[in-house]
Design a protein around this motif. Sequence first.
Motif, mmCIF file in Angstrom:
data_model
loop_
_atom_site.group_PDB
_atom_site.id
_atom_site.type_symbol
_atom_site.label_atom_id
_atom_site.label_comp_id
_atom_site.label_asym_id
_atom_site.label_seq_id
_atom_site.Cartn_x
_atom_site.Cartn_y
_atom_site.Cartn_z
ATOM 1 N N GLN A 166 -10.768 10.692 -117.287
ATOM 2 C CA GLN A 166 -11.353 11.315 -116.124
ATOM 3 C C GLN A 166 -10.970 10.218 -115.212
ATOM 4 O O GLN A 166 -10.496 10.109 -113.777
ATOM 5 C CB GLN A 166 -12.653 11.488 -116.410
ATOM 6 C CG GLN A 166 -13.551 12.741 -117.294
ATOM 7 C CD GLN A 166 -12.735 13.835 -116.385
ATOM 8 O OE1 GLN A 166 -12.701 14.249 -115.793
ATOM 9 N NE2 GLN A 166 -11.461 15.020 -117.607
ATOM 10 N N SER A 167 -10.997 8.728 -115.393
ATOM 11 C CA SER A 167 -10.990 7.434 -115.014
ATOM 12 C C SER A 167 -11.058 6.587 -116.210
ATOM 13 O O SER A 167 -10.790 6.403 -117.229
ATOM 14 C CB SER A 167 -12.116 7.173 -113.308
ATOM 15 O OG SER A 167 -13.445 6.195 -114.554
ATOM 16 N N SER A 393 -7.656 16.792 -117.505
ATOM 17 C CA SER A 393 -6.340 16.320 -117.826
ATOM 18 C C SER A 393 -5.852 15.683 -119.335
ATOM 19 O O SER A 393 -5.161 16.132 -120.629
ATOM 20 C CB SER A 393 -5.667 15.225 -117.613
ATOM 21 O OG SER A 393 -6.816 14.101 -117.839
ATOM 22 N N LYS A 434 -4.897 14.344 -112.438
ATOM 23 C CA LYS A 434 -5.654 13.388 -112.947
ATOM 24 C C LYS A 434 -4.495 13.262 -114.495
ATOM 25 O O LYS A 434 -4.103 11.603 -114.736
ATOM 26 C CB LYS A 434 -6.880 14.084 -113.904
ATOM 27 C CG LYS A 434 -7.997 14.007 -113.305
ATOM 28 C CD LYS A 434 -8.588 14.960 -114.002
ATOM 29 C CE LYS A 434 -10.445 15.565 -112.684
ATOM 30 N NZ LYS A 434 -11.304 15.968 -113.431
#
Length: 446
Positions: A166-167, A393, A434
């Motif tokens: 996600q990040s 992703s 992503k």
Amino acid sequence: MKLTNEQSRIVQELIDRAFVALWADMGAGKTAVTLTAVYALLQAGKIDRAIVVAPRAVANDTWTSEAAKWFGDALRVVVLRGSQNARIRARNEKAHIYTIGRDGVAKNLTGEPSDDLIAIAGDASRALLIVDEASSIKNPSSNRFKALKAIQWGRVIELTGTPAPQSLADVWAQIYLLDRGKALGRNISAFRRAFMECQTFRNFREWKMKPSSERIILQSIEHLVLRVEAPPPCVVTTHDIFAELSAETLRQYETLKRSCALSIDKKTITASSAGALVQKLASFASGGLYTEDGNAEPVHLDKARALWRFLRGRTTPTLVFYWFKFSLADIERAAKAADKSFEVFDPSRPGQIERWNRGEIDVFAAHPQSAGMGLNLQFGGFTILWYTVTWCSELWLQANARLARRGQTHAVEVYRLITRQTIDEQIAERCGQKVTAQQLILDYFA
């Protein structure tokens, strides 16, 4: 079987480093090199045992079969599964490696280590913890993370090809388990204060990475990350195929989108938040909606018809990833109409993976959260169809790698079944973004 020179180098790194995150491309042989390191550490007397925490299907099958393939009887693997009595018997057996499903490591609600985890950890200072698919502990509030961090492990190896689905904030919990907060902060609040900024929109709070933070974070964890690249095992091509809604069905979709409510057969289905609306729009695009009592109401068969048209022209097996449980009936209906055999992946069903790999299942339906990680399905086919597209992703990359991995002899074709003029189109676009962002993070360590 023999490791490559690069894999042998990785083994030595795993022996030399007590705490390491192995960020390896899918198909790089993570399990084989880790097993080789485990064997060497056992032989050298540096550990007494290894504990593997993995997705249930991977814990049940992959580590046992890979250990047998590479080491025969020299590495004994015991799997904790089944009833409480069966798990007690398993944890009392003498073994070199104990595997446990990631949902079995914590007591319900409390986040304390489960009795199973405590038993197989033994003297944890002499144990090696292996977290397979380590992004599964990215949530610092999860019970599984709390349970694993509550034990002082002598060694830790984390394995993943998707560390930041996600990040980059996803790496905090993973890194904490290696260094107890030295690199990125002793808790998630400290991490956010240092590297993120809070944005508020309509009373919804979201944390975003500061522009300058990414490089600082990556530099701070360089000493803990071991990056392993692998050449693509085969060519992978992605194709979009489409389902078209009728004018009346599209009108219903727009009503739900605009009003956050829709009446079907005298039942009103409502979305109480923006997140719930997104979920219901994706559900509608796949053919159904869940009512308040948890039952699914069909809204169209257009996606099932598109799947039938796809399957009737196929002469080779297809792995179909679904998200909503109600889709299984539609997928089965399409498969049978196309005169194809159909099965749903069940990790507790013995011999199912072997039958798929022998080409005995025409349409194999699987949820990406249960079959998307760690399974070797590459011998059964080379076609994947996503019945419901995914935002994530990690699930996208991991699930596609069930066929696109070492041993695959064909180019892998991945199809996304997208319902036109619905949220499917936005989801497909966001997932691609992503994937690109995560690859930039991995490339830093290349």
